[in-house]
Structure formats: C-alpha cells, structure tokens
Design a protein around this motif. Structure first.
Motif, PDB file in Angstrom:
ATOM      1  N   GLN A  25     -43.708 -23.407 -49.475  1.00 60.92           N
ATOM      2  CA  GLN A  25     -43.916 -24.029 -48.422  1.00 60.92           C
ATOM      3  C   GLN A  25     -44.743 -23.644 -47.429  1.00 60.92           C
ATOM      4  O   GLN A  25     -45.794 -24.296 -46.824  1.00 60.92           O
ATOM      5  CB  GLN A  25     -42.601 -24.504 -47.775  1.00 60.92           C
ATOM      6  CG  GLN A  25     -41.718 -25.407 -48.460  1.00 60.92           C
ATOM      7  CD  GLN A  25     -40.438 -25.846 -48.124  1.00 60.92           C
ATOM      8  OE1 GLN A  25     -40.157 -25.415 -46.840  1.00 60.92           O
ATOM      9  NE2 GLN A  25     -39.339 -26.605 -48.781  1.00 60.92           N
ATOM     10  N   THR A  62     -40.150 -23.359 -34.936  1.00 58.88           N
ATOM     11  CA  THR A  62     -38.544 -24.108 -35.015  1.00 58.88           C
ATOM     12  C   THR A  62     -38.628 -25.028 -36.279  1.00 58.88           C
ATOM     13  O   THR A  62     -37.688 -25.156 -36.862  1.00 58.88           O
ATOM     14  CB  THR A  62     -38.656 -25.064 -33.877  1.00 58.88           C
ATOM     15  OG1 THR A  62     -38.781 -24.237 -32.618  1.00 58.88           O
ATOM     16  CG2 THR A  62     -37.177 -25.817 -33.642  1.00 58.88           C
ATOM     17  N   ARG A  63     -39.676 -25.640 -36.765  1.00 60.56           N
ATOM     18  CA  ARG A  63     -39.766 -26.571 -38.055  1.00 60.56           C
ATOM     19  C   ARG A  63     -39.698 -25.528 -39.295  1.00 60.56           C
ATOM     20  O   ARG A  63     -39.108 -25.900 -40.247  1.00 60.56           O
ATOM     21  CB  ARG A  63     -41.116 -27.196 -38.117  1.00 60.56           C
ATOM     22  CG  ARG A  63     -41.076 -28.486 -37.236  1.00 60.56           C
ATOM     23  CD  ARG A  63     -42.245 -29.336 -37.699  1.00 60.56           C
ATOM     24  NE  ARG A  63     -43.406 -28.912 -37.988  1.00 60.56           N
ATOM     25  CZ  ARG A  63     -44.481 -28.567 -37.242  1.00 60.56           C
ATOM     26  NH1 ARG A  63     -44.291 -29.075 -35.992  1.00 60.56           N
ATOM     27  NH2 ARG A  63     -45.709 -28.118 -37.635  1.00 60.56           N
ATOM     28  N   LEU A  64     -40.299 -24.403 -39.110  1.00 64.37           N
ATOM     29  CA  LEU A  64     -40.191 -23.394 -40.277  1.00 64.37           C
ATOM     30  C   LEU A  64     -38.790 -22.675 -40.339  1.00 64.37           C
ATOM     31  O   LEU A  64     -37.956 -22.820 -41.458  1.00 64.37           O
ATOM     32  CB  LEU A  64     -40.996 -22.181 -40.159  1.00 64.37           C
ATOM     33  CG  LEU A  64     -42.583 -22.478 -40.196  1.00 64.37           C
ATOM     34  CD1 LEU A  64     -43.346 -21.375 -40.099  1.00 64.37           C
ATOM     35  CD2 LEU A  64     -42.798 -23.074 -41.813  1.00 64.37           C
ATOM     36  N   GLN A  65     -37.952 -22.739 -39.173  1.00 58.09           N
ATOM     37  CA  GLN A  65     -36.429 -22.504 -39.201  1.00 58.09           C
ATOM     38  C   GLN A  65     -35.761 -23.394 -39.960  1.00 58.09           C
ATOM     39  O   GLN A  65     -34.724 -23.039 -40.427  1.00 58.09           O
ATOM     40  CB  GLN A  65     -36.008 -22.125 -37.668  1.00 58.09           C
ATOM     41  CG  GLN A  65     -36.204 -20.655 -37.412  1.00 58.09           C
ATOM     42  CD  GLN A  65     -36.044 -20.449 -35.696  1.00 58.09           C
ATOM     43  OE1 GLN A  65     -36.232 -21.480 -34.993  1.00 58.09           O
ATOM     44  NE2 GLN A  65     -34.963 -19.596 -35.635  1.00 58.09           N
ATOM     45  N   GLU A  66     -35.865 -24.608 -39.402  1.00 57.57           N
ATOM     46  CA  GLU A  66     -35.044 -25.776 -39.894  1.00 57.57           C
ATOM     47  C   GLU A  66     -35.405 -25.945 -41.529  1.00 57.57           C
ATOM     48  O   GLU A  66     -34.313 -26.137 -42.138  1.00 57.57           O
ATOM     49  CB  GLU A  66     -35.568 -27.043 -39.293  1.00 57.57           C
ATOM     50  CG  GLU A  66     -35.061 -27.163 -37.642  1.00 57.57           C
ATOM     51  CD  GLU A  66     -35.710 -28.157 -37.049  1.00 57.57           C
ATOM     52  OE1 GLU A  66     -36.502 -29.113 -37.524  1.00 57.57           O
ATOM     53  OE2 GLU A  66     -35.427 -28.370 -36.055  1.00 57.57           O
ATOM     54  N   SER A  67     -36.387 -25.623 -41.979  1.00 59.83           N
ATOM     55  CA  SER A  67     -36.899 -25.668 -43.449  1.00 59.83           C
ATOM     56  C   SER A  67     -36.175 -24.707 -44.183  1.00 59.83           C
ATOM     57  O   SER A  67     -35.484 -25.031 -45.242  1.00 59.83           O
ATOM     58  CB  SER A  67     -38.349 -25.682 -43.514  1.00 59.83           C
ATOM     59  OG  SER A  67     -38.715 -25.547 -44.934  1.00 59.83           O
ATOM     60  N   GLN A  92     -43.059 -24.859 -31.653  1.00 66.43           N
ATOM     61  CA  GLN A  92     -42.757 -26.226 -32.451  1.00 66.43           C
ATOM     62  C   GLN A  92     -42.982 -25.840 -34.031  1.00 66.43           C
ATOM     63  O   GLN A  92     -41.780 -26.249 -34.760  1.00 66.43           O
ATOM     64  CB  GLN A  92     -43.532 -27.375 -32.376  1.00 66.43           C
ATOM     65  CG  GLN A  92     -43.120 -27.814 -30.845  1.00 66.43           C
ATOM     66  CD  GLN A  92     -44.009 -29.046 -30.552  1.00 66.43           C
ATOM     67  OE1 GLN A  92     -44.882 -29.690 -31.027  1.00 66.43           O
ATOM     68  NE2 GLN A  92     -43.561 -29.807 -29.247  1.00 66.43           N
ATOM     69  N   LEU A  93     -43.925 -25.069 -34.538  1.00 66.79           N
ATOM     70  CA  LEU A  93     -44.019 -24.771 -35.865  1.00 66.79           C
ATOM     71  C   LEU A  93     -43.048 -23.553 -36.290  1.00 66.79           C
ATOM     72  O   LEU A  93     -42.529 -23.919 -37.128  1.00 66.79           O
ATOM     73  CB  LEU A  93     -45.676 -24.145 -36.118  1.00 66.79           C
ATOM     74  CG  LEU A  93     -45.753 -23.665 -37.414  1.00 66.79           C
ATOM     75  CD1 LEU A  93     -45.750 -25.047 -38.613  1.00 66.79           C
ATOM     76  CD2 LEU A  93     -47.101 -23.095 -37.570  1.00 66.79           C
ATOM     77  N   GLU A 115     -47.229 -25.680 -29.308  1.00 63.44           N
ATOM     78  CA  GLU A 115     -47.185 -26.102 -30.735  1.00 63.44           C
ATOM     79  C   GLU A 115     -46.934 -24.852 -31.777  1.00 63.44           C
ATOM     80  O   GLU A 115     -46.099 -25.331 -32.691  1.00 63.44           O
ATOM     81  CB  GLU A 115     -48.782 -26.575 -31.147  1.00 63.44           C
ATOM     82  CG  GLU A 115     -49.102 -27.927 -30.670  1.00 63.44           C
ATOM     83  CD  GLU A 115     -50.803 -28.411 -30.620  1.00 63.44           C
ATOM     84  OE1 GLU A 115     -50.910 -29.410 -30.474  1.00 63.44           O
ATOM     85  OE2 GLU A 115     -51.337 -27.191 -30.943  1.00 63.44           O
ATOM     86  N   GLU A 161     -32.614 -25.721 -44.413  1.00 57.37           N
ATOM     87  CA  GLU A 161     -32.272 -26.609 -45.208  1.00 57.37           C
ATOM     88  C   GLU A 161     -32.106 -26.216 -46.648  1.00 57.37           C
ATOM     89  O   GLU A 161     -31.601 -26.783 -47.573  1.00 57.37           O
ATOM     90  CB  GLU A 161     -33.555 -27.829 -45.211  1.00 57.37           C
ATOM     91  CG  GLU A 161     -33.501 -28.738 -43.957  1.00 57.37           C
ATOM     92  CD  GLU A 161     -34.640 -29.626 -43.745  1.00 57.37           C
ATOM     93  OE1 GLU A 161     -35.331 -29.470 -44.677  1.00 57.37           O
ATOM     94  OE2 GLU A 161     -34.530 -30.337 -42.724  1.00 57.37           O
ATOM     95  N   ASN A 203     -48.565 -25.272 -45.922  1.00 60.40           N
ATOM     96  CA  ASN A 203     -48.705 -25.175 -44.380  1.00 60.40           C
ATOM     97  C   ASN A 203     -49.952 -24.700 -44.032  1.00 60.40           C
ATOM     98  O   ASN A 203     -50.197 -23.580 -44.132  1.00 60.40           O
ATOM     99  CB  ASN A 203     -47.786 -24.767 -43.754  1.00 60.40           C
ATOM    100  CG  ASN A 203     -47.489 -25.086 -42.285  1.00 60.40           C
ATOM    101  OD1 ASN A 203     -48.392 -25.548 -41.780  1.00 60.40           O
ATOM    102  ND2 ASN A 203     -46.485 -25.293 -41.794  1.00 60.40           N
TER     103      ASN A 203
END
Length: 135
Positions: A102, A48-53, A45-46, A42, A56, A106
């Motif tokens: 952001q 990875t989500r922060l990288q994608e954010s 995954q967090l 997890e 963006e 979180n």
C-alpha cells in the motif's frame, strides 16, 4: 456475478505461526519520506490515514514520530527535501508485506524503509502507571 467479483477487491492474508502454533508478532519501525509539497496539516492527515490502514490490516500501532522537513542526500522524484516520519507497529510479516504494498501505491510517500527491531532492543510502550504514595 463475475462482473461484481471483478469490481470488489479482497485482500487475503495468511498469518505466520511459530512451531507451537502461536502467531509471530514482531516490532517494526518504518521510516517514511513524504512528499514535501504537502502542507504540515496534509502530512499529518496522511500519517493518520496510514495508521488507520495498518490497524485495518491487523497491526497494532504504537506511535508515530514526525521528524519534520529535512534535506535529502540526493533527489527523489525531483525533490530535494522530504518530510521524515517513523511509524512503530507490532505485526507479523504477511501484514507488513501488504502494508508495504500500500505504501508503494501511495504517491505521497517518496520512500520507505521497514526494519524489524530486535527483541532485546524492543521497547514496547508500557501502561502508564501512577506511582504509589508511601507514607
């Protein structure tokens, strides 16, 4: 029309420019302390989500270094441990400010610290080049 405008979230970023009109990009390191109650999967995954954010928003992510679980010097949100990670990215100050906003929202991120790496010490990853054979 107003009802649909209230429900949509729009982030407007104004970029910072230097005197010549060129966008000022700097290398930043962001140290994250993630909630230890998350499993290793997890936490990854967090990250990875922060990288994608960050991508963006317009930042260029150079890498993530997961340091693993470490004991904290003092309790943060009743937690004595945390998962440490360092995120390296190149961006300008306005994008960084939005990314920090952001991170504050979180709940899985206990604390973070953003630091601008001085240009003299910045070590941007170079393209992987294979050495040429002489002979």
């Amino acid at each position: 029309f107003l009802r649909s405008c209230r429900n949509s979230v729009r982030v407007t970023l104004s970029y910072s420019f230097d005197k010549k009109g060129v966008r000022c990009l700097r290398l930043y390191e962001i140290l994250l302390i993630i909630d230890p109650r998350l499993s290793d999967e997890e936490a990854n995954q967090l990250l990875t989500r922060l990288q994608e954010s960050a991508k963006e928003l317009g930042a260029e992510v150079h890498g993530v270094d997961n340091w693993g679980r470490r004991r904290l010097a003092y309790e943060i949100r009743k937690q004595r441990e945390g998962v440490y990670a360092v995120l390296e990215l190149t961006t300008d100050a306005t994008v960084l400010k939005e990314f920090e906003r952001q991170l504050k929202l979180n709940e899985s991120v206990l604390r973070f610290l953003s630091a601008c790496v001085p240009r003299k010490k910045a070590r941007l990853p170079k393209a992987q080049e294979e050495p040429e054979e002489v002979g």
